[in-house]
Design an enzyme around this catalytic site. Structure first.
Site, PDB file in Angstrom:
ATOM      1  N   HIS A 267       0.982  -1.210   0.065  1.00  0.00           N
ATOM      2  CA  HIS A 267       0.146  -0.180  -0.032  1.00  0.00           C
ATOM      3  C   HIS A 267       0.834   1.323  -0.102  1.00  0.00           C
ATOM      4  CE1 HIS A 267       1.091   0.042   4.361  1.00  0.00           C
ATOM      5  NE2 HIS A 267       0.815   1.311   4.170  1.00  0.00           N
TER       6      HIS A 267
HETATM    7  C1  UD1 Z   1      -1.658   5.841   6.374  1.00  0.00           C
HETATM    8  C2  UD1 Z   1      -0.576   6.033   6.839  1.00  0.00           C
HETATM    9  C3  UD1 Z   1       0.653   5.057   6.793  1.00  0.00           C
HETATM   10  C4  UD1 Z   1      -0.046   3.686   7.186  1.00  0.00           C
HETATM   11  C5  UD1 Z   1      -1.258   3.501   6.298  1.00  0.00           C
HETATM   12  C6  UD1 Z   1      -2.075   2.124   6.810  1.00  0.00           C
HETATM   13  C7  UD1 Z   1       0.189   8.429   6.719  1.00  0.00           C
HETATM   14  C8  UD1 Z   1       0.975   9.469   6.172  1.00  0.00           C
HETATM   15  N1  UD1 Z   1       0.127   7.196   6.158  1.00  0.00           N
HETATM   16  O1  UD1 Z   1      -1.635   5.505   4.763  1.00  0.00           O
HETATM   17  O2  UD1 Z   1       1.716   5.411   7.494  1.00  0.00           O
HETATM   18  O3  UD1 Z   1       0.698   2.753   6.687  1.00  0.00           O
HETATM   19  O4  UD1 Z   1      -2.191   4.674   6.649  1.00  0.00           O
HETATM   20  O5  UD1 Z   1      -3.240   1.861   5.966  1.00  0.00           O
HETATM   21  O6  UD1 Z   1      -0.499   8.789   7.866  1.00  0.00           O
HETATM   22  N2  UD1 Z   1      -9.318   5.380   2.446  1.00  0.00           N
HETATM   23  C9  UD1 Z   1     -10.509   4.612   2.257  1.00  0.00           C
HETATM   24  N3  UD1 Z   1     -10.900   4.371   3.507  1.00  0.00           N
HETATM   25  C10 UD1 Z   1     -10.166   4.703   4.722  1.00  0.00           C
HETATM   26  C11 UD1 Z   1      -8.995   5.559   4.481  1.00  0.00           C
HETATM   27  C12 UD1 Z   1      -8.719   5.571   3.480  1.00  0.00           C
HETATM   28  O7  UD1 Z   1     -10.713   4.181   1.225  1.00  0.00           O
HETATM   29  O8  UD1 Z   1     -10.925   4.596   5.756  1.00  0.00           O
HETATM   30  C13 UD1 Z   1      -8.757   5.678   1.066  1.00  0.00           C
HETATM   31  C14 UD1 Z   1      -8.802   7.032   0.427  1.00  0.00           C
HETATM   32  O9  UD1 Z   1      -8.919   7.106  -0.761  1.00  0.00           O
HETATM   33  C15 UD1 Z   1      -7.612   7.754   0.823  1.00  0.00           C
HETATM   34  C16 UD1 Z   1      -6.472   6.570   0.749  1.00  0.00           C
HETATM   35  O10 UD1 Z   1      -7.209   5.600   1.185  1.00  0.00           O
HETATM   36  O11 UD1 Z   1      -7.122   8.762   0.141  1.00  0.00           O
HETATM   37  C17 UD1 Z   1      -5.300   6.718   1.589  1.00  0.00           C
HETATM   38  O12 UD1 Z   1      -5.567   6.887   2.858  1.00  0.00           O
HETATM   39  P1  UD1 Z   1      -4.730   7.936   3.826  1.00  0.00           P
HETATM   40  O13 UD1 Z   1      -5.075   7.887   5.243  1.00  0.00           O
HETATM   41  O14 UD1 Z   1      -4.387   9.112   3.233  1.00  0.00           O
HETATM   42  O15 UD1 Z   1      -3.230   7.108   3.748  1.00  0.00           O
HETATM   43  P2  UD1 Z   1      -2.830   5.475   3.886  1.00  0.00           P
HETATM   44  O16 UD1 Z   1      -2.413   4.946   2.547  1.00  0.00           O
HETATM   45  O17 UD1 Z   1      -4.025   4.699   4.096  1.00  0.00           O
END
Ligand code: UD1
Length: 372
Positions: free
Chosen positions: A207
């Site tokens: 991821h």
């Molecule tokens: C975040 C953390 C990362 C961790 C990861 C675990 C940061 C910088 N990164 O990254 O260190 O390893 O979490 O998952 O904080 N989304 C959903 N549902 C959710 C949350 C997110 O669909 O409940 C999707 C959204 O499109 C979002 C994308 O996932 O834009 C990324 O989510 P985000 O919280 O920005 O970062 P992660 O890649 O999850």
């Protein structure tokens, strides 16, 4: 003493659970203690958040900031604005943050500027790769924390090298391993997906933006997973970001059609740990999974060129191989060909980290709120 404990994203939940448990025990034993669990809402889906609260028997958050997704600046700023209001209203003595996600730095910075003391759990880890958003979060959080709780000796060395006074640093062990120990039996009691035999499949997670956001990196990684799945079935619980990118780049259908690959939605904690504990190998770019596989003695092939958790390589089962297909293929072949699996459990990964942290916190003075 009043404390706010922060959880924001999926990898935070298993780290705060032992703290909440240890606080509850101290309160039951008569400690004058008020603890509020704050969920920032960085992760908000049923499968990225809700299920973890149920699996880990975490209390409902007392406060939810509901910030949701966004760019780094948007997400961090939204947490800061919402959390500032909470701090002003609640006037805690301490804010406790864990890990290295955007919610971690956002809440640490907000508290620090209000004169509220900050404790960082899982401090001092360094990949020395400032291209990783988490590395920036770690460096900044540690620079402004008043108490720094570490999981492995290298973390303390990093902090001392950055000039953090020794008396702020406490080597306490790993709260994620506290949670693993507590729930391992329940996780292994969950039946494996139909057709998978114990020790006869691999688990994939992917991821990290550096691995999934560009087609040039993701396409060869997807091909390599498909190739390895020709030799051993691979289960691939998929982060929403990864699924979205695979679909966008036209790579998803081919993986879905592969007979050796099982693409799953993100799994809850128990289902995921239950899989990993019975896997022959794990291929991942996660940080935390490197530690869980080390504890479980399951070979871990890490699809990154660096790690902030070096003890998983020196004592544990972790092999850092990067993202070149040939290197991944060779590592997988070597793991599958070998039955030997020498590994040691790192010191203090004994299920007591949460209790140690809470003991140290409760020795601190109260009332630092300056209301600046
Ligand atoms: C975040 C953390 C990362 C961790 C990861 C675990 C940061 C910088 N990164 O990254 O260190 O390893 O979490 O998952 O904080 N989304 C959903 N549902 C959710 C949350 C997110 O669909 O409940 C999707 C959204 O499109 C979002 C994308 O996932 O834009 C990324 O989510 P985000 O919280 O920005 O970062 P992660 O890649 O999850």
């Amino acid at each position: 003493m009043k404390l706010l404990v922060i959880a924001g994203a999926r990898p935070n939940f298993m780290k705060v659970a032992p703290l909440m448990e240890a606080f509850a025990q101290r309160r039951a034993a008569g400690a004058a203690l008020e603890v509020r669990l704050v969920h920032t809402g960085q992760h908000y889906d049923e499968r990225m958040s809700e299920e973890f609260f149920r699996d880990l028997r975490l209390p409902r958050p007392d406060i939810n900031l509901n910030v949701g997704s966004g760019s780094h600046a948007e997400q961090t700023a939204r947490v800061m604005i919402a959390f500032e209001g909470v701090c002003v209203r609640e006037r805690p003595d301490w804010v406790v943050v864990v890990g290295d996600v955007n919610s971690t730095i956002a809440c640490a910075l907000t508290a620090c500027k209000l004169g509220i003391r900050v404790a960082h759990v899982e401090a001092g880890l360094r990949s020395h790769d400032r291209g990783m958003p988490e590395e920036i979060n770690r460096l900044c959080t540690d620079a402004i924390s008043d108490l720094l709780f570490t999981t492995e000796p290298a973390a303390g060395e990093n902090l001392r090298g950055e000039g953090v006074p020794a008396e702020k640093i406490h080597f306490v062990g790993n709260t994620m391993i506290d949670t693993l120990l507590r729930f391992l039996d329940a996780a292994k009691a969950i039946p494996l997906p139909a057709g998978l035999g114990e020790g006869a499949f691999g688990v994939v997670t992917l991821h990290r933006p550096a691995n999934v956001d560009d087609r040039e990196t993701l396409a060869p990684l997807a091909d390599t997973m498909a190739e390895i799945a020709g030799g051993i079935p691979l289960v691939f619980p998929m982060h929403p970001r990864t699924r979205a990118r695979l679909a966008e780049f036209g790579l998803l259908a081919k993986l879905e059609a592969h007979p050796g690959l099982r693409l799953l939605p993100p799994l809850g904690y128990l289902a995921f740990v239950g899989l990993v504990a019975r896997a022959r190998l794990v291929l991942t770019d996660s940080g935390g999974i490197q530690e869980e596989t080390t504890f479980l003695g399951v070979p871990c092939i890490t699809l990154r060129s660096n790690t902030e958790r070096p003890i998983t390589c020196t004592a544990g089962t972790n092999l850092l191989v990067g993202t070149a297909p040939e290197a991944i293929r060779r590592a997988a072949q070597a793991v599958l060909a070998s039955r030997a699996n020498g590994h040691a459990i790192p010191p203090m990964w004994d299920g007591q980290a949460g209790r140690r942290i809470v003991d140290i916190l409760l020795e601190q003075e109260t009332c630092s709120y300056a209301g600046r």
